[in-house]
Enzyme design. Structure first.
Site, PDB file in Angstrom:
ATOM      1  N   GLY A   1      46.207  35.578  23.611  1.00 20.94           N
ATOM      2  CA  GLY A   1      45.580  36.589  24.089  1.00 20.94           C
ATOM      3  C   GLY A   1      45.725  37.282  25.091  1.00 20.94           C
ATOM      4  O   GLY A   1      46.547  36.266  25.703  1.00 20.94           O
ATOM      5  N   PHE A   2      45.612  38.783  25.522  1.00 14.82           N
ATOM      6  CA  PHE A   2      45.849  38.710  27.364  1.00 14.82           C
ATOM      7  C   PHE A   2      45.134  37.894  28.043  1.00 14.82           C
ATOM      8  O   PHE A   2      45.934  36.703  29.320  1.00 14.82           O
ATOM      9  CB  PHE A   2      45.045  40.366  27.070  1.00 14.82           C
TER      10      PHE A   2
ATOM     11  N   THR B   1      45.019  40.542  17.153  1.00 13.93           N
ATOM     12  CA  THR B   1      46.005  41.294  18.202  1.00 13.93           C
ATOM     13  C   THR B   1      47.064  40.870  20.162  1.00 13.93           C
ATOM     14  O   THR B   1      47.097  41.073  20.064  1.00 13.93           O
ATOM     15  CB  THR B   1      44.567  42.216  19.378  1.00 13.93           C
TER      16      THR B   1
ATOM     17  N   ASP C   1      42.374  31.275  12.130  1.00 15.09           N
ATOM     18  CA  ASP C   1      41.649  32.308  11.661  1.00 15.09           C
ATOM     19  C   ASP C   1      40.324  31.899  12.728  1.00 15.09           C
ATOM     20  O   ASP C   1      39.542  30.960  11.615  1.00 15.09           O
ATOM     21  CB  ASP C   1      41.353  33.732  10.904  1.00 15.09           C
TER      22      ASP C   1
ATOM     23  N   LEU D   1      37.343  33.232  23.377  1.00 21.77           N
ATOM     24  CA  LEU D   1      37.740  34.371  23.617  1.00 21.77           C
ATOM     25  C   LEU D   1      38.245  35.444  22.826  1.00 21.77           C
ATOM     26  O   LEU D   1      38.842  36.378  22.674  1.00 21.77           O
ATOM     27  CB  LEU D   1      38.714  33.766  24.522  1.00 21.77           C
TER      28      LEU D   1
ATOM     29  N   TYR E   1      32.103  45.930  18.175  1.00 23.54           N
ATOM     30  CA  TYR E   1      32.356  45.601  19.418  1.00 23.54           C
ATOM     31  C   TYR E   1      30.297  44.867  20.129  1.00 23.54           C
ATOM     32  O   TYR E   1      29.957  43.892  20.344  1.00 23.54           O
ATOM     33  CB  TYR E   1      33.313  45.666  20.074  1.00 23.54           C
TER      34      TYR E   1
ATOM     35  N   LYS F   1      28.979  41.313  20.065  1.00 23.91           N
ATOM     36  CA  LYS F   1      28.492  40.612  21.096  1.00 23.91           C
ATOM     37  C   LYS F   1      27.347  39.765  21.497  1.00 23.91           C
ATOM     38  O   LYS F   1      27.171  38.911  21.355  1.00 23.91           O
ATOM     39  CB  LYS F   1      29.534  41.290  22.365  1.00 23.91           C
TER      40      LYS F   1
END
Ligand code: UDP
Length: 310
Positions: free
Chosen positions: A10-11, A35, A56, A71, A143, A147
């Site tokens: 990811g990013f 993503t 996954d 993350l 989300y 979290k």
């Protein structure tokens, strides 16, 4: 060290993998690419210190590692609305599976949590002792609440098993490798400005955010993975330079030299009005300080979007 990074394609995850390999560590990068993007890790593929596992994070993981960094999660409001159930599962079941890897190996666990645990905060700036103001049934709940569940699960592992853990609450972060269709404000405004299209400000643009450049954030994550004083702590990471979204739009126009108009669109439900981290704990425990200014960071992202193929 051998480090498992979930969400490593990811990013933020891919920048962390780059840093860890550069520091001489061995990295196992686990990602289901929902993503994430293989292009983010193409520079690491073939490196003997790097292994990519397409999987996954909600599935059981059997690995021998020295540290676990969790993350994996969609992180843009656009993505987590679209992938609401996946978002809830990767932060609940996925956190459990990643924690189990850490517990079985007897090693440190690092959680990429979020400023969204503060919801639409009634206090500003937000310190780690603030308990938040989250709508449990709103569109961001998938989300925010997942979290929060993750943080509670980690705290339970700490109490019951003596698990070594550090929870990082990551505030708005930007940088190269954000996807064009990510939907977050920095890529949206930059791409709109470059294309000469109107910059889409949601609401009246008076809501605030505080933007941290990804290299600064990764430095903070790296310290949280390696500094012993971080164990057992919840630490905000981000940049405390608060600004309105309208000011960000003007800044992006200035940097790109764009003559785009600013257009106002409806504010998404539960969009937080103010967000700014208190960074005292990061400064004292991690001896960390964000160093890259907003303009410098934005210029780097503009350049990156201009150079990377659409
Ligand atoms: N936003 C905006 N225009 C956009 C995308 C986002 O005005 O094209 C606003 C959004 O409503 C929020 C802020 O910018 O107030 C930051 O949104 P983003 O999705 O980047 O992250 P968030 O902090 O909400 O998770």
């Amino acid at each position: 060290m051998r480090i498992l990074v979930t969400g490593g394609a990811g990013f933020i995850g891919s920048h962390l993998c780059d840093r860890l390999v550069a520091e001489g560590h061995d990295v196992v990068c686990l990602d289901n690419l929902c993503t994430g993007d293989l292009r983010n890790i193409e520079g690491l593929q073939g490196d003997p210190h790097f292994r990519f596992v397409l999987a996954d994070a909600t599935a059981p993981i059997n690995l021998e590692v020295d540290t676990v960094a969790h993350l994996a999660s969609p992180a843009s409001p656009v993505d987590y609305s679209r992938l609401a159930v996946e978002t809830m599962l990767v932060n609940s079941l996925g956190t459990y599976q990643a924690l189990e890897v850490a517990r079985k190996n007897g090693v440190r666990f690092l959680m990429a949590s979020t400023s969204e645990v503060y919801g639409d905060p009634l206090e500003a700036p937000q310190g780690e002792d603030y308990h938040g103001n989250v709508n449990p049934v709103g569109p961001r709940a998938c989300y925010d609440e997942a979290k929060r569940f993750a943080e509670a699960l980690i705290s339970s592992y700490q109490r019951i098993y003596g698990q070594q853990a550090v929870i990082l609450r990551i505030f708005n972060t930007f940088g190269p490798r954000m996807r064009r269709e990510d939907g977050r404000v920095v890529p949206n405004f930059i791409l709109q400005a470059i294309a000469g299209e109107p910059l889409t400000v949601y609401g009246d643009g008076t809501q605030t955010r505080s933007f941290c450049y990804v290299d600064d954030l990764v430095e903070g994550i790296y310290r949280a993975l390696t500094v012993d004083a971080a164990l057992g702590e919840v630490i905000n990471l981000g940049n405390d330079g608060e600004m309105t979204i309208l000011a960000l739009a003007e800044k992006v126009k200035e940097i790109t030299g764009s003559h785009s108009e600013i257009t106002y669109m409806s504010l998404p439900e539960d969009d937080p009005q103010r967000r700014q981290p208190k960074l005292d704990k990061a400064r004292t425990i991690l001896k960390w300080e964000p160093k890259i200014g907003l303009e410098d960071g934005l210029r780097r992202v503009v350049e990156w979007f201009q150079e990377s193929p659409a």
